[in-house]
Design a protein around this motif. Structure first.
Motif, mmCIF file in Angstrom:
data_model
loop_
_atom_site.group_PDB
_atom_site.id
_atom_site.type_symbol
_atom_site.label_atom_id
_atom_site.label_comp_id
_atom_site.label_asym_id
_atom_site.label_seq_id
_atom_site.Cartn_x
_atom_site.Cartn_y
_atom_site.Cartn_z
ATOM 1 N N PRO A 175 0.820 -1.215 0.000
ATOM 2 C CA PRO A 175 0.000 0.000 0.000
ATOM 3 C C PRO A 175 0.855 1.266 0.000
ATOM 4 C CG PRO A 175 -0.865 -1.582 1.575
ATOM 5 C CD PRO A 175 0.470 -2.122 1.108
ATOM 6 N N LEU A 176 0.347 2.291 -0.679
ATOM 7 C CA LEU A 176 1.066 3.551 -0.854
ATOM 8 C C LEU A 176 0.372 4.661 -0.083
ATOM 9 C CD1 LEU A 176 3.173 5.371 -2.404
ATOM 10 C CD2 LEU A 176 1.368 5.656 -4.145
ATOM 11 N N PHE A 177 1.159 5.428 0.673
ATOM 12 C CA PHE A 177 0.676 6.631 1.353
ATOM 13 C C PHE A 177 1.624 7.779 0.989
ATOM 14 C CE2 PHE A 177 -1.049 3.186 3.925
ATOM 15 C CZ PHE A 177 -2.349 3.614 4.157
ATOM 16 N N PRO A 178 1.292 8.583 -0.012
ATOM 17 C CA PRO A 178 2.207 9.635 -0.460
ATOM 18 C C PRO A 178 1.907 10.993 0.165
ATOM 19 C CG PRO A 178 0.458 9.389 -2.061
ATOM 20 C CD PRO A 178 0.158 8.417 -0.930
ATOM 21 N N THR A 179 2.891 11.873 0.098
ATOM 22 C CA THR A 179 2.698 13.292 0.389
ATOM 23 C C THR A 179 3.338 14.058 -0.766
ATOM 24 O OG1 THR A 179 2.804 14.934 2.176
ATOM 25 C CG2 THR A 179 4.831 13.717 1.700
ATOM 26 N N PRO A 180 2.737 15.155 -1.213
ATOM 27 C CA PRO A 180 3.228 15.792 -2.446
ATOM 28 C C PRO A 180 4.476 16.634 -2.236
ATOM 29 C CG PRO A 180 1.344 16.994 -1.590
ATOM 30 C CD PRO A 180 1.498 15.775 -0.721
ATOM 31 N N GLY A 181 5.381 16.551 -3.211
ATOM 32 C CA GLY A 181 6.550 17.421 -3.237
ATOM 33 C C GLY A 181 6.288 18.655 -4.079
ATOM 34 N N ASN A 182 7.235 19.586 -4.069
ATOM 35 C CA ASN A 182 7.045 20.810 -4.851
ATOM 36 C C ASN A 182 6.997 20.522 -6.345
ATOM 37 O OD1 ASN A 182 9.864 20.231 -4.094
ATOM 38 N ND2 ASN A 182 10.396 21.935 -5.411
ATOM 39 N N HIS A 183 7.661 19.463 -6.801
ATOM 40 C CA HIS A 183 7.590 19.096 -8.214
ATOM 41 C C HIS A 183 6.305 18.327 -8.549
ATOM 42 C CE1 HIS A 183 11.656 20.273 -9.649
ATOM 43 N NE2 HIS A 183 11.946 20.157 -8.359
ATOM 44 N N VAL A 221 1.116 15.832 5.574
ATOM 45 C CA VAL A 221 0.935 17.282 5.465
ATOM 46 C C VAL A 221 1.480 17.736 4.113
ATOM 47 C CG1 VAL A 221 1.573 19.524 6.431
ATOM 48 C CG2 VAL A 221 1.179 17.576 7.960
ATOM 49 N N SER A 222 0.723 18.537 3.411
ATOM 50 C CA SER A 222 1.223 19.148 2.189
ATOM 51 C C SER A 222 1.949 20.440 2.553
ATOM 52 C CB SER A 222 0.060 19.447 1.235
ATOM 53 O OG SER A 222 0.509 20.117 0.088
ATOM 54 N N SER A 223 3.222 20.549 2.205
ATOM 55 C CA SER A 223 4.036 21.688 2.624
ATOM 56 C C SER A 223 3.410 23.047 2.312
ATOM 57 C CB SER A 223 5.435 21.597 2.008
ATOM 58 O OG SER A 223 6.063 20.388 2.357
ATOM 59 N N PRO A 224 2.807 23.256 1.114
ATOM 60 C CA PRO A 224 2.230 24.578 0.829
ATOM 61 C C PRO A 224 1.120 24.993 1.776
ATOM 62 C CG PRO A 224 2.536 23.346 -1.205
ATOM 63 C CD PRO A 224 2.796 22.393 -0.079
ATOM 64 N N GLU A 225 0.471 24.036 2.441
ATOM 65 C CA GLU A 225 -0.573 24.390 3.407
ATOM 66 C C GLU A 225 -0.037 25.254 4.536
ATOM 67 O OE1 GLU A 225 -3.755 21.095 4.129
ATOM 68 O OE2 GLU A 225 -1.812 20.111 4.017
ATOM 69 N N LEU A 226 1.266 25.158 4.789
ATOM 70 C CA LEU A 226 1.863 25.868 5.908
ATOM 71 C C LEU A 226 2.772 26.991 5.440
ATOM 72 C CD1 LEU A 226 2.609 22.774 8.140
ATOM 73 C CD2 LEU A 226 0.688 24.351 8.287
ATOM 74 N N PHE A 253 4.465 13.334 8.375
ATOM 75 C CA PHE A 253 5.365 13.318 7.222
ATOM 76 C C PHE A 253 4.918 14.338 6.193
ATOM 77 C CE2 PHE A 253 2.191 10.006 6.565
ATOM 78 C CZ PHE A 253 1.867 10.033 5.210
ATOM 79 N N LEU A 254 5.918 14.977 5.584
ATOM 80 C CA LEU A 254 5.715 15.992 4.557
ATOM 81 C C LEU A 254 6.963 16.067 3.694
ATOM 82 C CD1 LEU A 254 6.068 19.588 6.087
ATOM 83 C CD2 LEU A 254 6.944 17.535 7.185
ATOM 84 N N HIS A 255 6.902 16.842 2.626
ATOM 85 C CA HIS A 255 8.038 16.881 1.710
ATOM 86 C C HIS A 255 9.148 17.802 2.214
ATOM 87 C CE1 HIS A 255 10.354 16.653 -1.940
ATOM 88 N NE2 HIS A 255 10.259 17.955 -2.124
ATOM 89 N N GLU A 256 8.811 19.035 2.518
ATOM 90 C CA GLU A 256 9.835 20.025 2.845
ATOM 91 C C GLU A 256 10.078 20.054 4.352
ATOM 92 O OE1 GLU A 256 9.253 23.772 0.826
ATOM 93 O OE2 GLU A 256 8.309 22.779 -0.885
ATOM 94 N N PRO A 257 11.338 19.999 4.778
ATOM 95 C CA PRO A 257 11.640 19.882 6.205
ATOM 96 C C PRO A 257 11.668 21.244 6.902
ATOM 97 C CG PRO A 257 13.678 19.814 4.956
ATOM 98 C CD PRO A 257 12.558 19.919 3.941
ATOM 99 N N PRO A 258 11.236 21.302 8.155
ATOM 100 C CA PRO A 258 11.392 22.558 8.898
ATOM 101 C C PRO A 258 12.854 22.873 9.203
ATOM 102 C CG PRO A 258 10.502 20.831 10.308
ATOM 103 C CD PRO A 258 10.508 20.280 8.922
ATOM 104 N N PHE A 259 13.680 21.826 9.345
ATOM 105 C CA PHE A 259 15.096 22.022 9.628
ATOM 106 C C PHE A 259 15.932 21.216 8.644
ATOM 107 C CE2 PHE A 259 12.989 22.312 13.828
ATOM 108 C CZ PHE A 259 13.307 23.632 14.131
ATOM 109 N N THR A 260 16.975 21.819 8.125
ATOM 110 C CA THR A 260 17.934 21.112 7.284
ATOM 111 C C THR A 260 19.245 21.872 7.274
ATOM 112 O OG1 THR A 260 18.401 20.241 5.065
ATOM 113 C CG2 THR A 260 17.101 22.266 5.192
ATOM 114 N N LEU A 287 9.062 13.004 9.396
ATOM 115 C CA LEU A 287 9.782 12.539 8.222
ATOM 116 C C LEU A 287 9.617 13.545 7.097
ATOM 117 C CD1 LEU A 287 8.688 8.779 8.240
ATOM 118 C CD2 LEU A 287 10.760 9.778 9.234
ATOM 119 N N ALA A 288 10.684 13.815 6.357
ATOM 120 C CA ALA A 288 10.640 14.759 5.246
ATOM 121 C C ALA A 288 11.635 14.330 4.178
ATOM 122 C CB ALA A 288 10.950 16.179 5.732
#
Length: 385
Positions: A175-183, A221-226, A253-260, A287-288
């Protein structure tokens, strides 16, 4: 997501013509399939094919279920399966091009389980395809995709060549559980149309959704929501985490990390809107992806004293890797193709970074009730775009 992406557009366009992957705005080519929305009693089966196709599924003892698909546009067919048994294997025969999919339902209680997570797989490389095979060999309960399924964008031709082709066998069994990236969310992207059944009609700023598995409550979480640009209303996430306060583990889990420590830019305002919510919501693991490498941060408590959010970044799903940057707040940073193998029990979470050969590159364990030292300051400044 720069570097080797510059010349991908013409290559992927040629691939689309050569192998008949379909256009950007018309019907999807037949034969893509995935299973998602899996719980202990239900699942959603989705595939691309002709309207009027059906899913014929078998469970234990040869019991049959399924029925005609609901067309969702562009050739996407969806069947929701209800009344399933927990911790049970099912096999579904779909349209003639989509073939069969298999999946196992979630347990009814807090039984241990293992899931995989991977991000930024969309470079079409041999390494990305080999990593998909490595994930399949591990037989996880489900796969979390951390975004950027296809470069330079997730239009139908690139999704076909760079995601559904290399991950076809994975999607037929896991089973797949995705979260969208900017691309994945760019103009004319096929992502929303293809994966809308997972989020169940969330608003265009999403999609976001949550699910339970074993002892864990997981939230996409979709990163653009935040982002500042989209109004950044994280109240839904705060409410969701409050409802999950009694669960042993909370994973976001989301694509873009708050810290990097990396150089990739993120949506403006992501950290200031997300971090207070996950810290106050007692999130155990975040997870990001986004940066094309592996990073394990020290637990963060930048807003809420006593919080301890463990962030693990897994953006090394292909061959196009970013240079690693050392930083005191990151315990491990590696530029290597890898995925995460996460084992969850009611007592502990074990996160392992696994390379193409199956070698464990890094391992961190979080025990329930442990008071972990956290970092309140000295994080790299956000690189807003």
């Amino acid at each position: 997501m720069r570097g080797g992406e510059a010349g991908w557009g013409s290559v992927v366009a040629a691939l689309g013509v050569a192998i008949g992957l379909g256009g950007c705005d018309g019907r999807f080519p037949s034969g893509w399939a995935y299973v998602s929305g899996v719980s202990s009693t239900a699942a959603t089966v989705a595939w691309t094919g002709a309207d009027g196709e059906r899913a014929s599924c078998r469970g234990p003892g040869g019991a049959t279920l399924g029925g005609p698909a609901t067309p969702r546009g562009r050739g996407l067919q969806v069947v929701r399966l209800d009344g399933l048994a927990p911790s049970t294997r099912y096999l579904c025969r779909l349209g003639p091009a989509a073939g069969t999919v298999r999946f196992r339902t979630a347990p009814s209680g807090d039984a241990p389980f293992t899931f995989a997570a991977v991000g930024d797989t969309g470079d079409g490389s041999g390494e990305a395809a080999a990593l998909a095979r490595r994930i399949l060999a591990g037989r996880p309960a489900f796969l979390i995709h951390l975004g950027d399924m296809a470069y330079p964008s997730s239009r139908a031709p690139t999704l076909g060549a760079r995601f559904f082709r290399p991950y076809r066998r994975v999607l037929a069994r896991i089973p797949l559980f995705p979260t969208p990236g900017n691309h994945d969310l760019g103009r004319r992207s096929a992502y929303r149309d293809l994966f809308a059944p997972i989020a169940g009609g969330e608003p265009p700023g999403g999609p976001h959704y949550a699910f339970e598995w074993g002892a864990a409550h997981l939230v996409s979480v979709s990163s653009p929501e935040l982002s500042d640009a989209d109004g950044a209303d994280p109240e839904w996430l705060a409410d969701d985490l409050a409802r999950a306060a009694t669960r042993p583990w909370r994973i976001v889990f989301l694509h873009e990390p708050p810290f990097t420590a990396g150089a990739k830019r993120t949506v403006r305002g992501l950290r200031k809107h997300l971090e207070p919510v996950v810290e106050a919501g007692h999130v155990d693991l975040l997870l990001a992806g986004h940066s094309h490498l592996y990073e394990r941060a020290e637990p963060a408590c930048t807003v809420v004293p006593g919080a301890s959010v463990l962030e693990v970044l897994s953006g090394g799903g292909g061959a196009n890797l970013d240079p690693p940057a050392a930083h005191a707040n990151f315990a491990r940073v590696l530029a290597v193709t890898h995925y995460l193998r996460v084992h969850v029990t009611p007592e502990a979470i074990d996160v392992r970074a696994v390379d193409l050969s199956g070698h464990v590159l890094d391992h961190v364990r979080r025990r329930r009730g442990d008071l972990l030292a956290c970092r309140a300051a000295d994080w790299p400044a956000p690189r807003d775009r």
